[in-house]
Write an enzyme that holds these catalytic residues in place. Structure first.
Site, PDB file in Angstrom:
ATOM      1  N   HIS A 115     -14.788 -20.655 -34.656  1.00  0.00           N
ATOM      2  CA  HIS A 115     -13.639 -20.043 -35.272  1.00  0.00           C
ATOM      3  C   HIS A 115     -12.868 -20.917 -36.050  1.00  0.00           C
ATOM      4  O   HIS A 115     -12.344 -20.181 -37.078  1.00  0.00           O
ATOM      5  CB  HIS A 115     -12.928 -19.506 -33.981  1.00  0.00           C
ATOM      6  CG  HIS A 115     -13.566 -18.435 -33.030  1.00  0.00           C
ATOM      7  ND1 HIS A 115     -14.061 -17.286 -33.613  1.00  0.00           N
ATOM      8  CD2 HIS A 115     -13.829 -18.220 -31.792  1.00  0.00           C
ATOM      9  CE1 HIS A 115     -14.683 -16.536 -32.790  1.00  0.00           C
ATOM     10  NE2 HIS A 115     -14.532 -17.182 -31.326  1.00  0.00           N
ATOM     11  N   GLU A 119     -17.573 -12.764 -33.370  1.00  0.00           N
ATOM     12  CA  GLU A 119     -18.096 -13.400 -32.055  1.00  0.00           C
ATOM     13  C   GLU A 119     -19.517 -13.997 -32.192  1.00  0.00           C
ATOM     14  O   GLU A 119     -19.818 -14.894 -31.868  1.00  0.00           O
ATOM     15  CB  GLU A 119     -17.707 -12.662 -31.002  1.00  0.00           C
ATOM     16  CG  GLU A 119     -15.987 -12.444 -30.708  1.00  0.00           C
ATOM     17  CD  GLU A 119     -15.450 -13.995 -30.162  1.00  0.00           C
ATOM     18  OE1 GLU A 119     -16.173 -14.561 -29.543  1.00  0.00           O
ATOM     19  OE2 GLU A 119     -14.171 -13.880 -30.654  1.00  0.00           O
ATOM     20  N   HIS A 142     -18.221 -22.966 -29.568  1.00  0.00           N
ATOM     21  CA  HIS A 142     -17.839 -21.569 -29.791  1.00  0.00           C
ATOM     22  C   HIS A 142     -16.586 -21.532 -30.454  1.00  0.00           C
ATOM     23  O   HIS A 142     -16.431 -20.967 -31.504  1.00  0.00           O
ATOM     24  CB  HIS A 142     -18.031 -20.416 -28.519  1.00  0.00           C
ATOM     25  CG  HIS A 142     -17.809 -19.155 -28.910  1.00  0.00           C
ATOM     26  ND1 HIS A 142     -18.564 -18.178 -29.238  1.00  0.00           N
ATOM     27  CD2 HIS A 142     -16.240 -18.693 -28.854  1.00  0.00           C
ATOM     28  CE1 HIS A 142     -18.002 -16.889 -29.270  1.00  0.00           C
ATOM     29  NE2 HIS A 142     -16.801 -17.292 -29.208  1.00  0.00           N
ATOM     30  N   GLU A 143     -15.733 -22.263 -29.892  1.00  0.00           N
ATOM     31  CA  GLU A 143     -14.381 -22.145 -30.581  1.00  0.00           C
ATOM     32  C   GLU A 143     -14.144 -22.956 -31.853  1.00  0.00           C
ATOM     33  O   GLU A 143     -13.395 -22.496 -32.753  1.00  0.00           O
ATOM     34  CB  GLU A 143     -13.247 -23.060 -29.503  1.00  0.00           C
ATOM     35  CG  GLU A 143     -13.166 -22.001 -28.221  1.00  0.00           C
ATOM     36  CD  GLU A 143     -12.911 -20.636 -28.371  1.00  0.00           C
ATOM     37  OE1 GLU A 143     -12.253 -20.273 -29.351  1.00  0.00           O
ATOM     38  OE2 GLU A 143     -13.509 -19.934 -27.394  1.00  0.00           O
TER      39      GLU A 143
END
Length: 262
Positions: A171, A250, A167-168
């Site tokens: 980003h 997100e 997930h990070e």
């Protein structure tokens, strides 16, 4: 799950919201133009400029200059690199030659997700916190870092931790950190207008008390009050749009994490 479709949806919604953010800045310019024109109709010194193209160009250039300069200063302040953010939070950088099994697992997962996402392997920082949390910080992939709390590393199993790290990495890959910094900078520039309006009201209030001619001072008070309100309202709605953009990013990060981890 068709993660590519979900990614496309999130990107499209983010683009629409960023466009809406730009429209908000245009609305501020139009509002300031209307304010000065209305005040000008009541002030002899400004009456010649009221509702004129010349005034609109002056307002547009002045607003862009003020908001742009304030935004650039804020962006420069926030673009110190992910290392600065991680260390300010008390993070300890994990070394590749560590013998700690927990740290080895974290580093291995970060390297796996770097390969899956096609991005450079970033420095990893461990934060001594019991809560389950992680973050990616930095203005670009070149200076990005990944931070993970001890609670996140200890309480999650390998698959769960891999999902969090993936997930990070989304980003980092999608430039979410850079986008957020830029939006934050522009919002700071908009709110800075309210500061200018506040200064104008104070200056005009002082000059009115010292001078017997209150016409110019009254006009300055009206302009200052209008700029103050426009800056606050613009900053409020800008923050709402930024929050909506962050929410879509997100969603994009979740869909990308499915792609990276399969």
């Amino acid at each position: 799950m068709d993660f590519f479709t979900e990614q496309d949806k999130a990107r499209a919604k983010s683009s629409n919201l960023v466009f809406l953010f730009c429209l908000a800045v245009v609305s501020i310019i139009v509002s300031l133009f209307a304010l000065l024109s209305l005040v000008g109709t009541q002030d002899k010194d400004l009456s010649k400029l009221s509702w004129s193209l010349e005034l609109f160009i002056m307002v547009a250039l002045g607003t862009i200059l003020v908001v742009g300069l304030a935004s650039l200063i804020r962006i420069a302040f926030l673009s110190g690199g992910g290392k600065v953010v991680a260390e300010s939070l008390g993070g300890k950088r994990l070394q590749p030659n560590t013998a700690n099994p927990l740290e080895i697992r974290i580093l291995n997962l970060v390297e796996e997700m770097a390969i899956a996402s096609g991005t450079p392997v970033p420095p990893v920082y461990l934060l001594e916190e019991d809560g389950i949390n992680a973050f990616a910080a930095g203005y670009s992939p070149a200076d990005a870092v990944v931070g993970i709390t001890r609670g996140c590393a200890e309480k999650l199993n390998r698959d769960q931790l891999q999902g969090v790290i993936a997930h990070e990495f989304s980003h980092i890959l999608n430039g979410d950190m850079r986008l957020n910094i830029r939006l934050s900078g522009i919002i700071f520039g908009i709110i800075f207008l309210s500061r200018i309006g506040e200064i104008m009201m104070r200056v005009s209030g002082s000059s009115r008390r010292r001078s017997s001619n209150n016409n110019g001072g009254a006009a300055l008070v009206m302009i200052g009050l209008g700029i103050f309100i426009i800056g606050l309202v613009g900053g409020f709605f800008g923050s709402l749009i930024r929050a909506a953009v962050s929410r879509q990013r997100e969603f994009l990060a979740d869909a990308s994490a499915v792609q990276f981890t399969r």
